[in-house]
Design an enzyme around this catalytic site. Structure first.
Site, PDB file in Angstrom:
ATOM      1  N   LYS A  56       0.836  -1.201   0.000  1.00  0.00           N
ATOM      2  CA  LYS A  56       0.000   0.000   0.000  1.00  0.00           C
ATOM      3  C   LYS A  56       0.871   1.251   0.000  1.00  0.00           C
ATOM      4  O   LYS A  56       1.813   1.355   0.787  1.00  0.00           O
ATOM      5  CB  LYS A  56      -0.909   0.021   1.229  1.00  0.00           C
ATOM      6  CG  LYS A  56      -1.900  -1.129   1.246  1.00  0.00           C
ATOM      7  CD  LYS A  56      -2.732  -1.136   2.506  1.00  0.00           C
ATOM      8  CE  LYS A  56      -3.707  -2.316   2.481  1.00  0.00           C
ATOM      9  NZ  LYS A  56      -4.470  -2.389   3.721  1.00  0.00           N
ATOM     10  N   TYR A  97      -5.141   5.396  -0.868  1.00  0.00           N
ATOM     11  CA  TYR A  97      -4.004   4.492  -0.982  1.00  0.00           C
ATOM     12  C   TYR A  97      -4.123   3.638  -2.236  1.00  0.00           C
ATOM     13  O   TYR A  97      -5.188   3.196  -2.626  1.00  0.00           O
ATOM     14  CB  TYR A  97      -3.794   3.654   0.276  1.00  0.00           C
ATOM     15  CG  TYR A  97      -4.954   2.813   0.739  1.00  0.00           C
ATOM     16  CD1 TYR A  97      -5.022   1.466   0.427  1.00  0.00           C
ATOM     17  CD2 TYR A  97      -5.960   3.358   1.518  1.00  0.00           C
ATOM     18  CE1 TYR A  97      -6.070   0.684   0.867  1.00  0.00           C
ATOM     19  CE2 TYR A  97      -7.013   2.588   1.972  1.00  0.00           C
ATOM     20  CZ  TYR A  97      -7.060   1.254   1.636  1.00  0.00           C
ATOM     21  OH  TYR A  97      -8.102   0.476   2.068  1.00  0.00           O
ATOM     22  N   ASP A 117     -13.647  -5.349  12.653  1.00  0.00           N
ATOM     23  CA  ASP A 117     -12.353  -5.206  13.322  1.00  0.00           C
ATOM     24  C   ASP A 117     -12.418  -5.601  14.791  1.00  0.00           C
ATOM     25  O   ASP A 117     -11.422  -6.054  15.364  1.00  0.00           O
ATOM     26  CB  ASP A 117     -11.829  -3.779  13.172  1.00  0.00           C
ATOM     27  CG  ASP A 117     -11.357  -3.491  11.747  1.00  0.00           C
ATOM     28  OD1 ASP A 117     -11.203  -4.446  10.959  1.00  0.00           O
ATOM     29  OD2 ASP A 117     -11.151  -2.308  11.426  1.00  0.00           O
TER      30      ASP A 117
END
Length: 190
Positions: free
Chosen positions: A70, A134, A175
């Site tokens: 990235k 990104y 997450d």
């Protein structure tokens, strides 16, 4: 363009040169030839952009099977970006580094962060809002998607949560289901 080493082997800060006058500025943030000469990747296959509010913590993400390198840039706001080395044969295996990345004023250097394949990545938004762009070296691969808990005690990442004035970070349900580093399904040793 300057390419600066960091505390983690192969993670680099990239500082494109800006050219400005009273009207504003111009910068070349990617050039295939320049990146190749600096030992950085020259082939990116996907661009991702996120918008987040203060306190959002995204990560720690990585992919198996189709790992992604990235190239991270903050378009607006301020984040604290983290890379964790998951490469079993690396001298930095299990180590992390954090970087303050901001949208730059007319007087500051532009900064991009290169995080190679084999690293977990995450960030915490420290400004009211932040937009992050990104580029990735591989396409998103849902079957290979993995997440390590952001507050894993083994990694012991020093997230700057004090900047949130007592409010815990806002983490997605996905997450929250991340695993501990010691139980994570990590990339195979090369």
């Amino acid at each position: 363009m300057q390419v600066l080493s960091t505390a983690l082997k192969d993670v680099k800060l990239v500082q494109p040169r800006r050219f400005g006058d009273s009207r504003g500025w111009f910068a070349e943030v990617f050039n295939q030839s320049t990146f190749s000469t600096a030992g950085l990747p020259t082939q990116f296959v996907q661009d991702n952009q996120s918008f987040s509010v203060k306190g959002v913590l995204r990560g720690l993400h990585y992919q198996l099977g189709q790992p992604q390198g990235k190239l991270v840039r903050v378009l607006s706001g301020h984040i604290w970006d983290v890379a964790v080395d998951l490469r079993r044969n690396s001298p930095d295996f299990g180590k992390w580094a954090g970087f303050h990345l901001k949208a730059q004023s007319a007087d500051d250097d532009l900064q991009l962060l290169w995080i190679p394949e084999g690293f977990a990545h995450g960030f915490l938004v420290l400004s009211d809002t932040a937009e992050v762009l990104y580029k990735t070296t591989n396409l998103y691969y849902p079957a290979g998607e993995r997440s390590i808990l952001w507050n894993d005690p083994t990694l012991n990442i020093s997230w700057p949560v004090e900047a949130l004035n007592g409010t815990p970070p806002s983490v997605s349900a996905k997450d929250e289901r991340g695993v501990l580093f010691t139980a994570a399904d990590l990339p195979p040793a090369e």
